[in-house]
Design an enzyme around this catalytic site. Sequence first.
Site, PDB file in Angstrom:
ATOM      1  NE  ARG A 188      37.584  38.133  44.262  1.00  0.00           N
ATOM      2  CZ  ARG A 188      38.990  38.075  43.604  1.00  0.00           C
ATOM      3  NH1 ARG A 188      38.360  38.409  41.854  1.00  0.00           N
ATOM      4  NH2 ARG A 188      40.410  37.618  43.374  1.00  0.00           N
ATOM      5  CE  LYS A 236      41.849  39.256  47.741  1.00  0.00           C
ATOM      6  NZ  LYS A 236      40.981  37.671  48.506  1.00  0.00           N
ATOM      7  CG  HIS A 254      33.095  34.439  49.771  1.00  0.00           C
ATOM      8  ND1 HIS A 254      33.560  36.394  48.877  1.00  0.00           N
ATOM      9  CD2 HIS A 254      32.759  35.987  50.410  1.00  0.00           C
ATOM     10  CE1 HIS A 254      34.321  37.386  49.126  1.00  0.00           C
ATOM     11  NE2 HIS A 254      32.507  36.915  50.554  1.00  0.00           N
ATOM     12  NE  ARG A 303      36.773  34.107  43.412  1.00  0.00           N
ATOM     13  CZ  ARG A 303      36.837  34.578  42.316  1.00  0.00           C
ATOM     14  NH1 ARG A 303      36.090  34.908  41.009  1.00  0.00           N
ATOM     15  NH2 ARG A 303      38.398  35.109  41.529  1.00  0.00           N
ATOM     16  CG  HIS A 351      42.407  32.838  42.141  1.00  0.00           C
ATOM     17  ND1 HIS A 351      42.440  31.780  41.752  1.00  0.00           N
ATOM     18  CD2 HIS A 351      41.914  33.202  42.572  1.00  0.00           C
ATOM     19  CE1 HIS A 351      41.590  31.321  42.758  1.00  0.00           C
ATOM     20  NE2 HIS A 351      40.908  32.439  42.599  1.00  0.00           N
ATOM     21  CE1 TYR A 366      50.988  33.308  24.641  1.00  0.00           C
ATOM     22  CE2 TYR A 366      50.235  32.418  26.410  1.00  0.00           C
ATOM     23  CZ  TYR A 366      50.723  32.215  24.579  1.00  0.00           C
ATOM     24  OH  TYR A 366      50.148  31.169  23.864  1.00  0.00           O
TER      25      TYR A 366
END
Length: 390
Positions: free
Chosen positions: A238, A265, A327, A330, A353, A363
């Site tokens: 970001r 975030k 932005h 991404r 995310h 994992y």
Amino acid sequence: MLTDAHCRNAKPREKLYRVNDYKGLYLEVKPSGVKAWRYRYKIAGKESLFALGDYPSVGLALAREKCEEARKLVKLGTSPVQNRQLEKIKRELDSANTFEAVAKEWIALKDWEEVTKARRLDMLQRVVFPAIGRLPVRHVTSAHVLDILNKTLKRGAPTVAAEAKRTMSSVFELAVATLRADADPVWAVRKSLPPNKTQHKRALPIDEVGKLLVDFDGHGGNFQTLNAFKLMWLTLSRPNESVQAEWLEFDLEKALWEIPARRMKARRDHLVPLPTQAVELLNAMRPITGHTKFVFPNRDDRARPMADAAFRQALKKLGWATKYSPHGTRTTGSTRLNELGYRYDIIEAQLAHAEPNSVRRSYNHATYLEERREMMQKWADLLDEWRKKT
């Protein structure tokens, strides 16, 4: 009933005396020569006096007007004296609860990084406070809000106008919740802004990616801004994660960047594999800023990071502001990597995310690193290739 001539000609005497008008209004003439309007009234059988001002500052007509307002209160069983005291308290509270004061309170309550709070405050200071900052928050109207939005649009800043609208509405939400305002005046004009047709967060086609990177390389701006921009593209981080990067977060020997939870975030640590191009970039920055906390320190205060507003300023200068925002990097990376056939889980892990399943999230973090490292090296190589083709 009195006339203005009666009021003018009333001379002081040895003792105070009164000249009656009607329905409790009279002019009190003092030995000092001061002439004061008084209204005598009764509530629940108790008689009281209400001062309406001195003559001639308050003329006969105005005294009668003020007296009529007081009579209406008396008919409702409200004391004009007490009402005046309450209005004074209300004015004092309003003067303390200006829009600026409530806005700063709202920012302080947000669970944001300090740099994010500073950026939002800067927008308010530039766009909103000059117009309504000193007004009691209760007195701000929809007309005030609309004027701010329209002026911002005319300056060619639709994104800033949209941010100002959202922020003002949030400030009023706090004011209403704490009984300092009766309603959100933004609501009435919430649809006044035209839809944003720039699509500046869209995924850029390959040729546009190359053109953007070439343009940014040659924009003649600050060396730090250029490298922070490159780091963002090479890692798909970001904008704020890139510009706020700290030297302690990097292990260049292992080609890893560990961004702490406080800067993420999702409020979780994030491990980013660094392609060779990113390691070279950081090694080039080390002699310049390696003695500071931040890889890209602020130009005016080296103890703070640079602001990602530098990206927007450069893009505006280059004519890219309406076609792309930082932005959108991404979005572009996710789209192109999906087209290249990389697994969705790996791409999502790289972009940090949120994964709702905690076991699966753990994992992902432990297992996908090497796959992400390979993917991001391929991504960095493609960026070089697309740049060369432009």
